[in-house]
Design a protein around this motif. Structure first.
Motif, PDB file in Angstrom:
ATOM      1  N   ARG A 183      65.883-117.995 -34.067  1.00  0.00           N
ATOM      2  CA  ARG A 183      66.520-118.696 -32.935  1.00  0.00           C
ATOM      3  C   ARG A 183      65.727-119.935 -32.550  1.00  0.00           C
ATOM      4  O   ARG A 183      66.298-120.984 -32.282  1.00  0.00           O
ATOM      5  CB  ARG A 183      66.662-117.765 -31.736  1.00  0.00           C
ATOM      6  CG  ARG A 183      67.759-116.753 -31.902  1.00  0.00           C
ATOM      7  CD  ARG A 183      67.796-115.775 -30.739  1.00  0.00           C
ATOM      8  NE  ARG A 183      68.825-114.802 -30.974  1.00  0.00           N
ATOM      9  CZ  ARG A 183      69.969-114.758 -30.287  1.00  0.00           C
ATOM     10  NH1 ARG A 183      70.205-115.614 -29.326  1.00  0.00           N
ATOM     11  NH2 ARG A 183      70.867-113.850 -30.571  1.00  0.00           N
ATOM     12  N   LEU A 212      63.944-112.430 -35.821  1.00  0.00           N
ATOM     13  CA  LEU A 212      65.185-112.924 -35.221  1.00  0.00           C
ATOM     14  C   LEU A 212      64.882-113.948 -34.122  1.00  0.00           C
ATOM     15  O   LEU A 212      65.566-114.970 -34.007  1.00  0.00           O
ATOM     16  CB  LEU A 212      66.014-111.765 -34.664  1.00  0.00           C
ATOM     17  CG  LEU A 212      66.655-110.864 -35.712  1.00  0.00           C
ATOM     18  CD1 LEU A 212      67.192-109.590 -35.069  1.00  0.00           C
ATOM     19  CD2 LEU A 212      67.767-111.599 -36.451  1.00  0.00           C
ATOM     20  N   ASP A 265      70.439-109.850 -26.979  1.00  0.00           N
ATOM     21  CA  ASP A 265      71.112-110.146 -28.253  1.00  0.00           C
ATOM     22  C   ASP A 265      70.225-109.787 -29.446  1.00  0.00           C
ATOM     23  O   ASP A 265      70.701-109.243 -30.443  1.00  0.00           O
ATOM     24  CB  ASP A 265      71.487-111.627 -28.339  1.00  0.00           C
ATOM     25  CG  ASP A 265      72.632-112.012 -27.419  1.00  0.00           C
ATOM     26  OD1 ASP A 265      73.319-111.110 -26.889  1.00  0.00           O
ATOM     27  OD2 ASP A 265      72.840-113.230 -27.238  1.00  0.00           O
ATOM     28  N   ILE A 266      68.945-110.093 -29.326  1.00  0.00           N
ATOM     29  CA  ILE A 266      68.005-109.799 -30.410  1.00  0.00           C
ATOM     30  C   ILE A 266      67.866-108.291 -30.601  1.00  0.00           C
ATOM     31  O   ILE A 266      67.839-107.801 -31.738  1.00  0.00           O
ATOM     32  CB  ILE A 266      66.641-110.476 -30.150  1.00  0.00           C
ATOM     33  CG1 ILE A 266      66.786-111.993 -30.364  1.00  0.00           C
ATOM     34  CG2 ILE A 266      65.540-109.891 -31.026  1.00  0.00           C
ATOM     35  CD1 ILE A 266      65.608-112.808 -29.891  1.00  0.00           C
ATOM     36  N   LEU A 299      71.542-103.455 -35.330  1.00  0.00           N
ATOM     37  CA  LEU A 299      72.589-103.625 -36.343  1.00  0.00           C
ATOM     38  C   LEU A 299      71.967-103.721 -37.733  1.00  0.00           C
ATOM     39  O   LEU A 299      72.475-103.138 -38.698  1.00  0.00           O
ATOM     40  CB  LEU A 299      73.435-104.859 -36.054  1.00  0.00           C
ATOM     41  CG  LEU A 299      74.414-104.729 -34.892  1.00  0.00           C
ATOM     42  CD1 LEU A 299      75.059-106.080 -34.588  1.00  0.00           C
ATOM     43  CD2 LEU A 299      75.481-103.689 -35.213  1.00  0.00           C
ATOM     44  N   ARG A 300      70.872-104.449 -37.834  1.00  0.00           N
ATOM     45  CA  ARG A 300      70.191-104.566 -39.124  1.00  0.00           C
ATOM     46  C   ARG A 300      69.607-103.226 -39.554  1.00  0.00           C
ATOM     47  O   ARG A 300      69.653-102.868 -40.724  1.00  0.00           O
ATOM     48  CB  ARG A 300      69.120-105.636 -39.062  1.00  0.00           C
ATOM     49  CG  ARG A 300      69.756-107.007 -38.980  1.00  0.00           C
ATOM     50  CD  ARG A 300      68.798-108.093 -39.236  1.00  0.00           C
ATOM     51  NE  ARG A 300      69.503-109.369 -39.099  1.00  0.00           N
ATOM     52  CZ  ARG A 300      68.977-110.506 -39.437  1.00  0.00           C
ATOM     53  NH1 ARG A 300      67.770-110.558 -39.944  1.00  0.00           N
ATOM     54  NH2 ARG A 300      69.663-111.615 -39.287  1.00  0.00           N
ATOM     55  N   GLN A 344      70.132-106.016 -29.931  1.00  0.00           N
ATOM     56  CA  GLN A 344      71.366-105.548 -30.561  1.00  0.00           C
ATOM     57  C   GLN A 344      71.389-105.892 -32.056  1.00  0.00           C
ATOM     58  O   GLN A 344      71.728-105.049 -32.886  1.00  0.00           O
ATOM     59  CB  GLN A 344      72.592-106.154 -29.863  1.00  0.00           C
ATOM     60  CG  GLN A 344      72.739-105.755 -28.414  1.00  0.00           C
ATOM     61  CD  GLN A 344      72.788-104.255 -28.201  1.00  0.00           C
ATOM     62  OE1 GLN A 344      73.419-103.539 -28.949  1.00  0.00           O
ATOM     63  NE2 GLN A 344      72.096-103.783 -27.172  1.00  0.00           N
ATOM     64  N   GLU A 345      71.017-107.116 -32.387  1.00  0.00           N
ATOM     65  CA  GLU A 345      71.006-107.537 -33.793  1.00  0.00           C
ATOM     66  C   GLU A 345      69.975-106.741 -34.596  1.00  0.00           C
ATOM     67  O   GLU A 345      70.206-106.395 -35.750  1.00  0.00           O
ATOM     68  CB  GLU A 345      70.722-109.037 -33.891  1.00  0.00           C
ATOM     69  CG  GLU A 345      70.667-109.563 -35.307  1.00  0.00           C
ATOM     70  CD  GLU A 345      71.997-109.511 -36.051  1.00  0.00           C
ATOM     71  OE1 GLU A 345      71.966-109.529 -37.297  1.00  0.00           O
ATOM     72  OE2 GLU A 345      73.065-109.441 -35.398  1.00  0.00           O
ATOM     73  N   THR A 346      68.840-106.435 -33.973  1.00  0.00           N
ATOM     74  CA  THR A 346      67.819-105.639 -34.652  1.00  0.00           C
ATOM     75  C   THR A 346      68.372-104.269 -35.027  1.00  0.00           C
ATOM     76  O   THR A 346      68.190-103.799 -36.159  1.00  0.00           O
ATOM     77  CB  THR A 346      66.570-105.489 -33.759  1.00  0.00           C
ATOM     78  OG1 THR A 346      66.029-106.790 -33.499  1.00  0.00           O
ATOM     79  CG2 THR A 346      65.505-104.620 -34.421  1.00  0.00           C
TER      80      THR A 346
END
Length: 186
Positions: free
Chosen positions: A92, A88, A55-56, A62-63, A58-60
């Motif tokens: 969490r 991130l 998840d991290i 996306l950012r 993917q979020e990285t």
């Protein structure tokens, strides 16, 4: 993750960034391929959870995608991505904390279930630490974050980071030599 762990060629990365800024999906995919494995390894070390690490990652990305125009062309991408991923992971950890648990977070994990062979393995040792302690140790020792950076990022002081580091490293040393049999420097 089938991505390489090594850092990509700076010239090739700069070209991929230029192409990604123009909307080239293949260039963005190549950037992902170049960095995803290293980011996943960092996120997993900090969280101890493969799903959270994914998840991290993917979020990285996306950012990164949302911030492509703000990235300087002559700056290596991996350190920036690792900083975003670490932040991130810290976010969490902070959300998972409950009020009044500072002492519990600083207390280190019970090591009764680990075998002596595992004791020498750094990843196994780090997993013995609670998430907060593991994150502070890894970011300071392996990623080069200062105590001031860590304290600021966790909303604490540099002294808090130093204290948590000291207790964590003392516990890891004890886990490596529970009977104090190791020779001491004189």
């Amino acid at each position: 993750m089938d991505a390489p762990a090594h850092a990509p060629d700076p010239d090739a990365e700069a070209e991929r960034l230029r192409r990604a800024r123009r909307g080239d999906g293949a260039a963005f995919e190549a950037l992902y391929y170049d960095h995803a494995r290293a980011l996943h390894a960092l996120a997993f070390r900090l969280t101890g959870n493969a799903a959270e690490a994914e998840d991290i990652v993917q979020e990285t990305f996306l950012r990164m995608f949302g911030f492509l125009s703000g990235l300087r062309e002559n700056t290596p991408l991996r350190p920036w991505l690792k900083r975003v991923a670490a932040n991130l992971a810290i976010d969490r950890l902070r959300r998972q904390q409950h009020p009044g648990t500072d002492m519990a977070l600083a207390a280190l994990a019970d090591t009764a279930s680990a075998s002596p062979a595992d004791a020498a393995d750094a990843d196994t040792l780090l997993r013995r630490l609670p998430p907060l302690a593991r994150t502070v140790v890894w970011l300071h020792e392996m990623e080069g974050w200062s105590h001031e950076d860590l304290g600021r990022r966790f909303g604490r002081t540099a002294s808090w980071s130093k204290s948590l580091m000291s207790r964590s490293l003392a516990r890891l040393r004890q886990d490596l030599d529970p009977h104090g049999d190791a020779p001491h420097d004189t």
